[in-house]
Design a protein around this motif. Structure first.
Motif, PDB file in Angstrom:
ATOM      1  N   ARG A 149       0.859  -1.188   0.000  1.00 37.54           N
ATOM      2  CA  ARG A 149       0.000   0.000   0.000  1.00 37.54           C
ATOM      3  C   ARG A 149       0.885   1.223   0.000  1.00 37.54           C
ATOM      4  NH1 ARG A 149      -5.059  -0.591  -0.628  1.00 37.54           N
ATOM      5  NH2 ARG A 149      -5.966  -2.503   0.079  1.00 37.54           N
ATOM      6  N   GLU A 150       0.539   2.184  -0.835  1.00 36.54           N
ATOM      7  CA  GLU A 150       1.262   3.447  -0.877  1.00 36.54           C
ATOM      8  C   GLU A 150       0.492   4.419   0.002  1.00 36.54           C
ATOM      9  OE1 GLU A 150       3.821   5.645  -4.261  1.00 36.54           O
ATOM     10  OE2 GLU A 150       1.781   5.101  -4.812  1.00 36.54           O
ATOM     11  N   ARG A 151       0.889   4.473   1.268  1.00 33.76           N
ATOM     12  CA  ARG A 151       0.138   5.231   2.279  1.00 33.76           C
ATOM     13  C   ARG A 151       0.078   6.723   1.994  1.00 33.76           C
ATOM     14  NH1 ARG A 151       2.336   1.704   7.237  1.00 33.76           N
ATOM     15  NH2 ARG A 151       0.839   0.013   6.977  1.00 33.76           N
ATOM     16  N   GLU A 152       1.161   7.274   1.450  1.00 33.86           N
ATOM     17  CA  GLU A 152       1.210   8.720   1.211  1.00 33.86           C
ATOM     18  C   GLU A 152       0.233   9.164   0.126  1.00 33.86           C
ATOM     19  OE1 GLU A 152       4.097   6.815   0.867  1.00 33.86           O
ATOM     20  OE2 GLU A 152       4.694   7.102   2.945  1.00 33.86           O
ATOM     21  N   LEU A 153      -0.180   8.235  -0.735  1.00 26.93           N
ATOM     22  CA  LEU A 153      -1.067   8.578  -1.854  1.00 26.93           C
ATOM     23  C   LEU A 153      -2.345   7.745  -1.783  1.00 26.93           C
ATOM     24  CD1 LEU A 153       1.565   8.921  -4.720  1.00 26.93           C
ATOM     25  CD2 LEU A 153       0.368  10.744  -3.524  1.00 26.93           C
ATOM     26  N   ALA A 154      -3.245   8.153  -0.938  1.00 30.55           N
ATOM     27  CA  ALA A 154      -4.586   7.570  -0.815  1.00 30.55           C
ATOM     28  C   ALA A 154      -4.579   6.097  -0.415  1.00 30.55           C
ATOM     29  CB  ALA A 154      -5.373   7.763  -2.108  1.00 30.55           C
ATOM     30  N   ASP A 155      -3.468   5.645   0.157  1.00 29.91           N
ATOM     31  CA  ASP A 155      -3.375   4.255   0.607  1.00 29.91           C
ATOM     32  C   ASP A 155      -3.704   3.277  -0.523  1.00 29.91           C
ATOM     33  OD1 ASP A 155      -2.623   2.601   2.737  1.00 29.91           O
ATOM     34  OD2 ASP A 155      -4.719   2.162   3.226  1.00 29.91           O
ATOM     35  N   ARG A 156      -3.314   3.656  -1.753  1.00 30.53           N
ATOM     36  CA  ARG A 156      -3.646   2.830  -2.914  1.00 30.53           C
ATOM     37  C   ARG A 156      -2.802   1.557  -2.948  1.00 30.53           C
ATOM     38  NH1 ARG A 156      -1.074   6.439  -7.854  1.00 30.53           N
ATOM     39  NH2 ARG A 156       1.038   6.471  -7.037  1.00 30.53           N
ATOM     40  N   PRO A 157      -3.385   0.486  -3.475  1.00 25.95           N
ATOM     41  CA  PRO A 157      -2.594  -0.737  -3.612  1.00 25.95           C
ATOM     42  C   PRO A 157      -1.588  -0.590  -4.750  1.00 25.95           C
ATOM     43  CG  PRO A 157      -4.779  -1.058  -4.530  1.00 25.95           C
ATOM     44  CD  PRO A 157      -4.757   0.311  -3.922  1.00 25.95           C
ATOM     45  N   VAL A 170       5.727   2.475 -14.343  1.00 23.66           N
ATOM     46  CA  VAL A 170       6.425   2.562 -13.068  1.00 23.66           C
ATOM     47  C   VAL A 170       5.984   3.856 -12.374  1.00 23.66           C
ATOM     48  CG1 VAL A 170       8.462   3.617 -14.133  1.00 23.66           C
ATOM     49  CG2 VAL A 170       8.687   2.490 -11.953  1.00 23.66           C
ATOM     50  N   HIS A 171       5.654   3.753 -11.075  1.00 27.89           N
ATOM     51  CA  HIS A 171       5.342   4.949 -10.284  1.00 27.89           C
ATOM     52  C   HIS A 171       6.625   5.597  -9.777  1.00 27.89           C
ATOM     53  CE1 HIS A 171       1.058   4.694 -10.195  1.00 27.89           C
ATOM     54  NE2 HIS A 171       0.958   3.710  -9.338  1.00 27.89           N
ATOM     55  N   LEU A 188      13.897  -1.116  -5.505  1.00 28.74           N
ATOM     56  CA  LEU A 188      12.495  -1.247  -5.142  1.00 28.74           C
ATOM     57  C   LEU A 188      11.703  -0.491  -6.193  1.00 28.74           C
ATOM     58  CD1 LEU A 188      12.962  -0.475  -1.353  1.00 28.74           C
ATOM     59  CD2 LEU A 188      12.851  -2.717  -2.445  1.00 28.74           C
ATOM     60  N   LEU A 189      10.946  -1.213  -6.981  1.00 30.74           N
ATOM     61  CA  LEU A 189      10.203  -0.645  -8.100  1.00 30.74           C
ATOM     62  C   LEU A 189       8.714  -0.658  -7.765  1.00 30.74           C
ATOM     63  CD1 LEU A 189      10.416   0.323 -11.057  1.00 30.74           C
ATOM     64  CD2 LEU A 189      10.302  -2.065 -11.737  1.00 30.74           C
ATOM     65  N   CYS A 190       8.111   0.520  -7.694  1.00 26.65           N
ATOM     66  CA  CYS A 190       6.707   0.660  -7.331  1.00 26.65           C
ATOM     67  C   CYS A 190       5.880   0.858  -8.604  1.00 26.65           C
ATOM     68  CB  CYS A 190       6.537   1.865  -6.394  1.00 26.65           C
ATOM     69  SG  CYS A 190       4.845   2.109  -5.838  1.00 26.65           S
ATOM     70  N   MET A 191       4.896  -0.027  -8.804  1.00 26.42           N
ATOM     71  CA  MET A 191       4.049   0.003  -9.995  1.00 26.42           C
ATOM     72  C   MET A 191       2.582  -0.083  -9.575  1.00 26.42           C
ATOM     73  SD  MET A 191       6.287  -2.718 -12.211  1.00 26.42           S
ATOM     74  CE  MET A 191       6.401  -3.859 -10.862  1.00 26.42           C
ATOM     75  N   PRO A 192       1.673   0.346 -10.440  1.00 30.05           N
ATOM     76  CA  PRO A 192       0.251   0.212 -10.100  1.00 30.05           C
ATOM     77  C   PRO A 192      -0.122  -1.262  -9.962  1.00 30.05           C
ATOM     78  CG  PRO A 192       0.524   1.299 -12.239  1.00 30.05           C
ATOM     79  CD  PRO A 192       1.880   0.950 -11.744  1.00 30.05           C
ATOM     80  N   TYR A 193      -1.055  -1.528  -9.084  1.00 29.90           N
ATOM     81  CA  TYR A 193      -1.546  -2.895  -8.900  1.00 29.90           C
ATOM     82  C   TYR A 193      -2.769  -3.089  -9.784  1.00 29.90           C
ATOM     83  CZ  TYR A 193      -3.584  -7.009  -6.741  1.00 29.90           C
ATOM     84  OH  TYR A 193      -4.118  -8.246  -6.534  1.00 29.90           O
ATOM     85  N   PHE A 194      -2.668  -4.035 -10.714  1.00 30.74           N
ATOM     86  CA  PHE A 194      -3.761  -4.320 -11.637  1.00 30.74           C
ATOM     87  C   PHE A 194      -4.372  -5.700 -11.403  1.00 30.74           C
ATOM     88  CE2 PHE A 194      -1.308  -1.261 -14.337  1.00 30.74           C
ATOM     89  CZ  PHE A 194      -2.295  -0.296 -14.437  1.00 30.74           C
ATOM     90  N   GLY A 195      -4.060  -6.329 -10.298  1.00 30.89           N
ATOM     91  CA  GLY A 195      -4.552  -7.678 -10.036  1.00 30.89           C
ATOM     92  C   GLY A 195      -3.442  -8.694 -10.227  1.00 30.89           C
ATOM     93  N   LEU A 199     -11.075 -16.024 -11.663  1.00 31.67           N
ATOM     94  CA  LEU A 199      -9.675 -16.067 -11.236  1.00 31.67           C
ATOM     95  C   LEU A 199      -9.277 -14.868 -10.383  1.00 31.67           C
ATOM     96  CD1 LEU A 199      -8.122 -17.303 -14.583  1.00 31.67           C
ATOM     97  CD2 LEU A 199      -8.387 -18.632 -12.475  1.00 31.67           C
ATOM     98  N   GLY A 200      -9.911 -13.738 -10.612  1.00 29.56           N
ATOM     99  CA  GLY A 200      -9.603 -12.533  -9.847  1.00 29.56           C
ATOM    100  C   GLY A 200     -10.657 -12.265  -8.798  1.00 29.56           C
ATOM    101  N   ALA A 201     -11.175 -13.323  -8.200  1.00 31.33           N
ATOM    102  CA  ALA A 201     -12.318 -13.210  -7.292  1.00 31.33           C
ATOM    103  C   ALA A 201     -12.081 -12.255  -6.129  1.00 31.33           C
ATOM    104  CB  ALA A 201     -12.698 -14.588  -6.770  1.00 31.33           C
ATOM    105  N   SER A 202     -10.822 -12.006  -5.761  1.00 29.85           N
ATOM    106  CA  SER A 202     -10.573 -11.118  -4.623  1.00 29.85           C
ATOM    107  C   SER A 202     -10.758  -9.653  -4.995  1.00 29.85           C
ATOM    108  CB  SER A 202      -9.171 -11.343  -4.067  1.00 29.85           C
ATOM    109  OG  SER A 202      -8.212 -11.028  -5.043  1.00 29.85           O
ATOM    110  N   GLU A 203     -10.724  -9.346  -6.310  1.00 29.68           N
ATOM    111  CA  GLU A 203     -10.946  -7.977  -6.755  1.00 29.68           C
ATOM    112  C   GLU A 203     -12.403  -7.817  -7.185  1.00 29.68           C
ATOM    113  OE1 GLU A 203      -7.896  -9.391  -8.618  1.00 29.68           O
ATOM    114  OE2 GLU A 203      -6.946  -8.870  -6.753  1.00 29.68           O
ATOM    115  N   PRO A 204     -13.003  -6.679  -6.917  1.00 29.64           N
ATOM    116  CA  PRO A 204     -14.381  -6.481  -7.370  1.00 29.64           C
ATOM    117  C   PRO A 204     -14.430  -6.388  -8.888  1.00 29.64           C
ATOM    118  CG  PRO A 204     -13.518  -4.469  -6.413  1.00 29.64           C
ATOM    119  CD  PRO A 204     -12.476  -5.537  -6.200  1.00 29.64           C
TER     120      PRO A 204
END
Length: 171
Positions: free
Chosen positions: A6-14, A41-42, A54-61, A90-95
């Motif tokens: 989680r990127e806490r500084e930016l809306a706690d986004r995954p 890459v973020h 440490l490479l931070c990227m958006p989480y797409f599932g 397969l991605g049941a954990s994501e809405p």
């Protein structure tokens, strides 16, 4: 290795946090590639103690094309809508996203072979973009194609990529 964080500084986004060995050129390579079907890459940091990147990227599932194609129901599928159903399973954990997303509509309205070909065409566009910028991926395979909940394919893992010299440069 890749971790969900989680990127806490930016809306706690995954985010996906990839940890790579020192000397990896992947962060610089990805920063040059701005394309709809390439995972961006973020940010990138180097740990001063270990030298790890440490490479931070958006989480797409977590669903890769390899997982989709290995699904027993997909092996007998005849329509793109069955591929979309597999993504939801397969991605049941994501809405699941809106059924009206462009990717889901493009895949679901096609016969199976044409839906898979549509994904292949998106990957060809991504590879063309990379090649135009002097980057050869060198590890294209179903496990390096993420399929988002919106049914959009995303090329990832440029760790083995090689930069090619620009025309006229010695190489």
């Amino acid at each position: 290795r890749v971790f969900l964080a989680r990127e806490r500084e930016l809306a706690d986004r995954p985010v996906a946090l990839k940890v790579a060995r020192a000397g990896s050129r992947e962060p610089q390579t990805l920063a040059r590639l701005q394309h709809t079907h390439i995972v961006p890459v973020h940010s990138c940091r180097t740990d001063p103690v270990t030298g790890l990147h440490l490479l931070c990227m958006p989480y797409f599932g977590r669903v890769t094309l390899a997982r989709v194609l290995a699904d027993p129901k997909v092996r007998v599928a005849r329509s793109g809508s069955e591929l979309v159903a597999a993504l939801d399973r397969l991605g049941a954990s994501e809405p699941p996203p809106s059924a009206r997303s462009a990717g889901r509509m493009a895949v679901s309205r096609r016969p199976f072979a044409q839906a898979v070909a549509w994904w292949g065409a998106r990957m060809a566009e991504a590879l063309d973009h990379a090649h135009d910028r002097g980057v050869l991926h060198r590890d294209v395979k179903p496990s390096n194609v993420l399929v988002t909940a919106d049914a959009m394919p995303m090329l990832l893992d440029f760790n083995l990529a090689r930069e090619t010299p620009a025309p006229g440069e010695a190489g």
